[in-house]
Design an enzyme around this catalytic site. Structure first.
Site, PDB file in Angstrom:
ATOM      1  N   GLY A  45       0.845  -4.829  -9.190  1.00 13.36           N
ATOM      2  CA  GLY A  45       0.871  -6.041  -8.379  1.00 13.36           C
ATOM      3  C   GLY A  45      -0.159  -7.086  -8.775  1.00 13.36           C
ATOM      4  O   GLY A  45       0.129  -8.283  -8.796  1.00 13.36           O
ATOM      5  N   ALA A  46      -1.366  -6.659  -9.095  1.00 18.88           N
ATOM      6  CA  ALA A  46      -2.439  -7.605  -9.437  1.00 18.88           C
ATOM      7  C   ALA A  46      -2.662  -7.698 -10.944  1.00 18.88           C
ATOM      8  O   ALA A  46      -3.598  -8.358 -11.389  1.00 18.88           O
ATOM      9  CB  ALA A  46      -3.728  -7.193  -8.753  1.00 18.88           C
TER      10      ALA A  46
ATOM     11  N   GLU B  43      -1.599   8.407  -6.192  1.00 22.50           N
ATOM     12  CA  GLU B  43      -1.552   7.734  -7.489  1.00 22.50           C
ATOM     13  C   GLU B  43      -2.569   8.360  -8.443  1.00 22.50           C
ATOM     14  O   GLU B  43      -3.696   8.646  -8.033  1.00 22.50           O
ATOM     15  CB  GLU B  43      -1.839   6.234  -7.315  1.00 22.50           C
TER      16      GLU B  43
ATOM     17  N   HIS C 240       1.587   0.455 -10.012  1.00 25.32           N
ATOM     18  CA  HIS C 240       0.602  -0.373  -9.310  1.00 25.32           C
ATOM     19  C   HIS C 240       0.206  -1.594 -10.147  1.00 25.32           C
ATOM     20  O   HIS C 240      -0.966  -1.797 -10.477  1.00 25.32           O
ATOM     21  CB  HIS C 240      -0.636   0.454  -8.947  1.00 25.32           C
TER      22      HIS C 240
ATOM     23  N   ARG D 229       0.841  -1.195   0.000  1.00 24.46           N
ATOM     24  CA  ARG D 229       0.000   0.000   0.000  1.00 24.46           C
ATOM     25  C   ARG D 229       0.875   1.244   0.000  1.00 24.46           C
ATOM     26  O   ARG D 229       1.905   1.296   0.674  1.00 24.46           O
ATOM     27  CB  ARG D 229      -0.926   0.038   1.225  1.00 24.46           C
TER      28      ARG D 229
END
Length: 526
Positions: free
Chosen positions: A280-281, A259, A278, A230
């Protein structure tokens, strides 16, 4: 046949699963008014981040049984309204676990070998080997902050790659950490000894700017930091300064305080830092996984089966929810409170239903108490469905008792938590239909409503102690909203409960403990 509305793009695999039990309509890009106009026809709604499910939409969804969010968060769903209407809300909390863990490992390796900058250099026509001499991770020490599912997977892979593992997680038992292959240590020792530090914790008031100028100063100049958890856990200005001045070796960040990342000193740093937007997923597999996961849960609920990742209360009709809701809020508040008073790792939670409450359904109250107890550790990741599982995984033993003879209030709830730092207890009751009051703390009778910020002291009942504490708080510009003392005998021990307007400034709690007559002090944020 049931009908399902898919209002955001999802993978076809999810639609195929839903089509086994329902008619599926895919209508993306709907405006709020358009969604309100048609939602009454559907038994289920499947979304991602694009659709905001407001109270108006939920009220219009008169046939809705379930709302499924194909992702981790549910911040775009009005969960309280859905709960009140008896609608199950589900997400996919584990759908991106592997993706996030692998991105963390990729960032660590890329940082160690300067892969992004070496790639860019070669593409510019250069052949510069000396500039990009890297470091091996083999036999290096990895400090894992947070041993949840993602942190545990990172640790598992890192161990297989020959790394030594330290971990900090105050909510994980030593036995569980050893099973993963980690040595549990305190945070300062981890900062001092780790060659690599990877963060896998939620952003909370306690973890905001956890990595700051002070903590960076404890690290070795060879330390590298990875954050794919985070934004806001790292003070980015302090990090940039530490890298620029050689206080640490580098960092790899996938998440940021703000962001998209705007103007930032991080951008001006060289091969010592890696920045990704971002991601990560962001894998094909993760997107498929969350679609399948949520589609399966919607299918199960439409077939009358329970959902495995509900974030509210599954399987209870609106009438039961409405009846139990105030008591569940009482249980959750008391669980949150006693967990903070006990601190450390909780080993046992005793839940006692007293008076008229002893005849009520107990399971929802026990689950709500566990949800509150685990909130400080898990935040939004704990819900009414997984609270029992999370407690079991942490080795928390739950004892349920009933005492119909308790008559101080028509019905009250008593929680006692025992952990590594000792035992604490709280009792609470409802005044009227919804007003929560604390009626006992650690065996001392009080009668105060809980507030967002509270201060509790254990002290000797003696003249002047209230004045001393009030003066000390006043010197730090802390305003007291209310105060009450609970005691058993005159001049014996007593508990003071204060509601304050703001969190205590850093350092003041230790000064409070030094006041003559005060034996201990605790702050609580509800």
């Amino acid at each position: 046949m049931s009908k399902v509305l898919v209002s955001d793009p999802i993978d076809q695999a999810g639609i195929d699963i839903l089509s086994q039990v329902a008619t599926v309509d895919v209508k993306t890009g709907l405006k709020p008014a358009e969604l309100v106009a048609i939602i009454g026809e559907y038994d289920a709604l499947m979304i991602r981040s694009g659709t905001r499910v407001t109270e108006e939409i939920i009220e219009a969804g008169t046939q809705l049984k379930i709302i499924g969010r194909a992702g981790v968060g549910v911040d775009n769903v009005d969960v309280p309204t859905a709960t009140r209407k008896g609608i199950v809300v589900v997400n996919s909390p584990e759908g991106n676990t592997i993706a996030a863990a692998e991105h963390t490992l990729a960032m660590m390796l890329s940082l160690s070998r300067h892969i992004p900058d070496a790639n860019a250099s070669l593409k510019k026509g250069e052949w510069d080997r000396k500039t990009f001499v890297g470091a091996e991770i083999y036999k290096k020490t990895l400090g894992v902050v947070g041993l949840g599912k993602i942190g545990s997977h990172v640790a598992h892979v890192a161990k297989a790659m020959g790394m030594k593992l330290l971990a900090y997680d105050p909510f994980i038992s030593t036995e569980r950490a050893e099973q993963i292959g980690c040595q549990l240590v305190d945070l300062d020792l981890l900062f001092q000894q780790a060659d690599y530090i990877t963060l896998h914790i939620p952003k909370t008031p306690e973890t905001t700017n956890l990595i700051n100028a002070k903590t960076l100063g404890k690290m070795k100049p060879t330390t590298r930091i990875i954050n794919c958890a985070r934004g806001g856990i790292i003070d980015e200005l302090a990090l940039a300064d530490a890298i620029k001045n050689g206080k640490i070796a580098g960092a790899a960040l996938d998440v940021f305080q703000s962001e998209p990342l705007g103007d930032s000193p991080l951008r001006s740093l060289g091969k010592e830092i890696i920045l990704t937007p971002h991601l990560g997923a962001s894998t094909t597999e993760a997107q498929v996984n969350v679609s399948i996961d949520v589609a399966e849960q919607i299918r199960d609920v439409l077939l009358g089966l329970p959902a495995r990742s509900a974030v509210n209360i599954p399987g209870l009709g609106p009438d039961i929810i409405e009846e139990l809701k105030p008591y569940m809020q009482l249980a959750e508040t008391l669980g949150n409170l006693v967990g903070q008073l006990a601190g450390g790792r909780i080993e046992t939670l005793n839940v006692k239903l007293q008076g008229d409450l002893a005849t009520n359904k107990s399971q929802p109250l026990v689950v709500a108490a566990l949800k509150g107890l685990l909130y400080q550790a898990l935040r939004e990741r704990v819900n009414y469905v997984n609270a029992t599982i999370e407690a079991k995984e942490r080795g928390i033993r739950v004892i349920e008792t009933r005492d119909a003879s308790a008559r101080d209030y028509a019905g009250s709830l008593h929680l006692e938590a025992t952990g590594t730092l000792g035992t604490h207890s709280v009792t609470g009751a409802l005044l009227g239909e919804k007003e929560i009051h604390l009626t006992d703390v650690d065996g001392f009778p009080i009668n105060v409503p809980p507030s967002k910020y509270m201060l509790f002291t254990l002290h000797r009942d003696m003249p002047g102690i209230i004045g001393k504490l009030g003066s000390l708080l006043g010197s730090f510009n802390v305003n007291i909203a209310s105060m009450q003392v609970g005691r058993k005998i005159v001049r014996g021990d007593a508990v003071m409960a204060l509601s304050i307007d703001d969190p205590l400034p850093d350092g003041i709690l230790e000064e409070i403990k030094q006041v003559s007559g005060i034996r201990d002090a605790y702050t609580v944020t509800l």
